[in-house]
Design a protein around this motif. Structure first.
Motif, PDB file in Angstrom:
ATOM      1  N   ALA A 101       0.826  -1.209   0.000  1.00 39.37           N
ATOM      2  CA  ALA A 101       0.000   0.000   0.000  1.00 39.37           C
ATOM      3  C   ALA A 101       0.861   1.261   0.000  1.00 39.37           C
ATOM      4  O   ALA A 101       0.572   2.220  -0.732  1.00 39.37           O
ATOM      5  N   SER A 102       1.928   1.262   0.783  1.00 38.74           N
ATOM      6  CA  SER A 102       2.814   2.431   0.833  1.00 38.74           C
ATOM      7  C   SER A 102       3.498   2.649  -0.509  1.00 38.74           C
ATOM      8  O   SER A 102       3.642   3.786  -0.967  1.00 38.74           O
ATOM      9  N   ALA A 103       3.923   1.544  -1.134  1.00 41.53           N
ATOM     10  CA  ALA A 103       4.600   1.650  -2.435  1.00 41.53           C
ATOM     11  C   ALA A 103       3.651   2.190  -3.498  1.00 41.53           C
ATOM     12  O   ALA A 103       4.002   3.106  -4.257  1.00 41.53           O
ATOM     13  N   TYR A 104       2.442   1.647  -3.546  1.00 44.96           N
ATOM     14  CA  TYR A 104       1.515   2.058  -4.608  1.00 44.96           C
ATOM     15  C   TYR A 104       1.022   3.492  -4.409  1.00 44.96           C
ATOM     16  O   TYR A 104       0.999   4.286  -5.347  1.00 44.96           O
ATOM     17  N   LEU A 105       0.632   3.829  -3.172  1.00 38.90           N
ATOM     18  CA  LEU A 105       0.152   5.189  -2.923  1.00 38.90           C
ATOM     19  C   LEU A 105       1.283   6.201  -3.082  1.00 38.90           C
ATOM     20  O   LEU A 105       1.076   7.298  -3.622  1.00 38.90           O
ATOM     21  N   GLY A 106       2.485   5.850  -2.611  1.00 41.01           N
ATOM     22  CA  GLY A 106       3.620   6.744  -2.800  1.00 41.01           C
ATOM     23  C   GLY A 106       3.904   6.993  -4.269  1.00 41.01           C
ATOM     24  O   GLY A 106       4.244   8.116  -4.672  1.00 41.01           O
ATOM     25  N   PHE A 107       3.747   5.950  -5.074  1.00 40.39           N
ATOM     26  CA  PHE A 107       3.939   6.100  -6.525  1.00 40.39           C
ATOM     27  C   PHE A 107       2.838   6.945  -7.142  1.00 40.39           C
ATOM     28  O   PHE A 107       3.103   7.865  -7.941  1.00 40.39           O
ATOM     29  N   MET A 108       1.581   6.665  -6.794  1.00 46.35           N
ATOM     30  CA  MET A 108       0.467   7.391  -7.409  1.00 46.35           C
ATOM     31  C   MET A 108       0.497   8.876  -7.057  1.00 46.35           C
ATOM     32  O   MET A 108       0.120   9.721  -7.869  1.00 46.35           O
ATOM     33  N   LEU A 166       7.808   8.707   2.938  1.00 46.55           N
ATOM     34  CA  LEU A 166       9.137   8.171   2.645  1.00 46.55           C
ATOM     35  C   LEU A 166       9.214   7.618   1.227  1.00 46.55           C
ATOM     36  O   LEU A 166      10.156   7.898   0.476  1.00 46.55           O
ATOM     37  N   VAL A 167       8.215   6.823   0.857  1.00 46.57           N
ATOM     38  CA  VAL A 167       8.234   6.206  -0.470  1.00 46.57           C
ATOM     39  C   VAL A 167       8.076   7.265  -1.559  1.00 46.57           C
ATOM     40  O   VAL A 167       8.761   7.222  -2.596  1.00 46.57           O
ATOM     41  N   LYS A 168       7.176   8.200  -1.362  1.00 46.85           N
ATOM     42  CA  LYS A 168       6.962   9.255  -2.347  1.00 46.85           C
ATOM     43  C   LYS A 168       8.235  10.058  -2.585  1.00 46.85           C
ATOM     44  O   LYS A 168       8.608  10.337  -3.733  1.00 46.85           O
ATOM     45  N   THR A 169       8.913  10.421  -1.499  1.00 45.21           N
ATOM     46  CA  THR A 169      10.151  11.182  -1.627  1.00 45.21           C
ATOM     47  C   THR A 169      11.224  10.374  -2.346  1.00 45.21           C
ATOM     48  O   THR A 169      11.985  10.906  -3.156  1.00 45.21           O
ATOM     49  N   PHE A 170      11.279   9.087  -2.050  1.00 46.08           N
ATOM     50  CA  PHE A 170      12.256   8.219  -2.715  1.00 46.08           C
ATOM     51  C   PHE A 170      11.973   8.131  -4.214  1.00 46.08           C
ATOM     52  O   PHE A 170      12.881   8.226  -5.041  1.00 46.08           O
ATOM     53  N   ILE A 171      10.705   7.942  -4.573  1.00 43.39           N
ATOM     54  CA  ILE A 171      10.350   7.805  -5.988  1.00 43.39           C
ATOM     55  C   ILE A 171      10.634   9.098  -6.748  1.00 43.39           C
ATOM     56  O   ILE A 171      11.032   9.076  -7.921  1.00 43.39           O
TER      57      ILE A 171
END
Length: 306
Positions: A101-108, A166-171
């Motif tokens: 969920a964190s990966a997908y929402l961070g990406f979207m 965290l994931v959004k910033t990384f992407i």
């Protein structure tokens, strides 16, 4: 001209001050590491030592009267196997779903084509600052029929705003040209996410995974609030109740001892607390080293936009 020793580059030579600083750093950090590690070492040696010596505070640096009776006593407690299974299951399932969920929402939230992206991102993040409180949360879970339900351990923890940040910033640190090239070849949003972005997010996803696994494994308050069925008790909650009942359990163990010699290994409140603490801590201690290299890299890249 000054002669330069063979095999040593001038850039590698250190001044006496630098050498002294390095020695100080090594000594200071070694002592700091020992201070951090000693509490865990103390728990371990006391859980394996003579219980009377442990209760008297005589076990400080090494085992005294090594035995395994404490672990036999604790592991034979009623419901422990079921509680351990519940904790392992919630940790694995909860961690996997939270990471996805964190990966997908961070990406979207990095996609400009997402409908009202800014609004939904702020809507998720604002939950970090406002909480309805314990009673409204309990009423919500009860209305959703999640009390006395295994999924109450999983669903409320799937979407974590901090992990998404965290994931959004990384992407955002990944070159956008990779996604543009994939889209030019006909890749859709889901394909870009699974084939391009997800494999490159291993460090930050490992970091999120550690956060989630530790939270799931250590959590016991949700069991206290939402569970009355003992078959759904988590290991942490069950051991918490045993620690509170340590004196009663110790007296029961002593009463069951067949002879005076067995009393040296009979449980005491201190031995039960030590043994329970070791059982709780060791799984995470063994898990963390495998993810440490990803954890450090993920925190650095996830916290600072490249």
């Amino acid at each position: 001209m000054a002669k330069v020793k063979k095999g040593i580059s001038p850039a590698m030579r250190r001044t006496p001050g630098e050498k002294a600083y390095n020695v100080f750093n090594i000594i200071f950090l070694s002592l700091f590491a020992l201070i951090c590690a000693y509490p865990f070492y103390y728990l371990i040696i006391n859980s394996f030592s003579d219980n009377n010596a442990s209760a008297a505070g005589d076990v400080m640096w090494w085992f005294k009267g090594f035995h395994l009776e404490n672990y036999k006593n604790v592991l034979s407690l009623d419901g422990l196997a079921t509680a351990a299974w519940i904790s392992v299951a919630r940790t694995i399932i909860g961690t996997v779903l939270t990471v996805l969920a964190s990966a997908y929402l961070g990406f979207m939230f990095t996609q400009k084509s997402m409908w009202h992206r800014t609004f939904w991102y702020r809507f998720v993040i604002i939950t970090m600052y406002f909480n309805a409180g314990l009673i409204p949360m309990f009423i919500t879970m009860k209305n959703l029929h999640l009390t006395n339900n295994f999924w109450v351990y999983i669903l409320p923890a799937v979407v974590q705003p901090f992990n998404i940040i965290l994931v959004k910033t990384f992407i955002e640190s990944i070159p956008p040209s990779l996604q543009e090239a994939a889209e030019m070849d006909g890749a859709g949003t889901l394909t870009v996410f699974t084939r391009i972005i997800l494999p490159m997010c291993t460090p930050i996803l490992a970091t999120v995974g550690i956060f989630s696994a530790v939270n799931q494994w250590n959590s016991f308050q949700d069991t206290l609030i939402y569970m009355t069925d003992s078959k759904l008790y988590s290991l942490q909650y069950l051991l918490y109740t045993y620690i509170n009942q340590a004196s009663a359990l110790a007296n029961a163990a002593k009463a069951s001892s067949a002879n005076v010699a067995a009393l040296a290994s009979a449980a005491t409140p201190t031995s039960i607390r030590m043994t329970v603490s070791v059982i709780v801590v060791l799984p995470i201690m063994f898990t963390y080293p495998f993810f440490q290299r990803f954890f450090v890299k993920g925190m650095m890249l996830g916290a600072v936009k490249g």
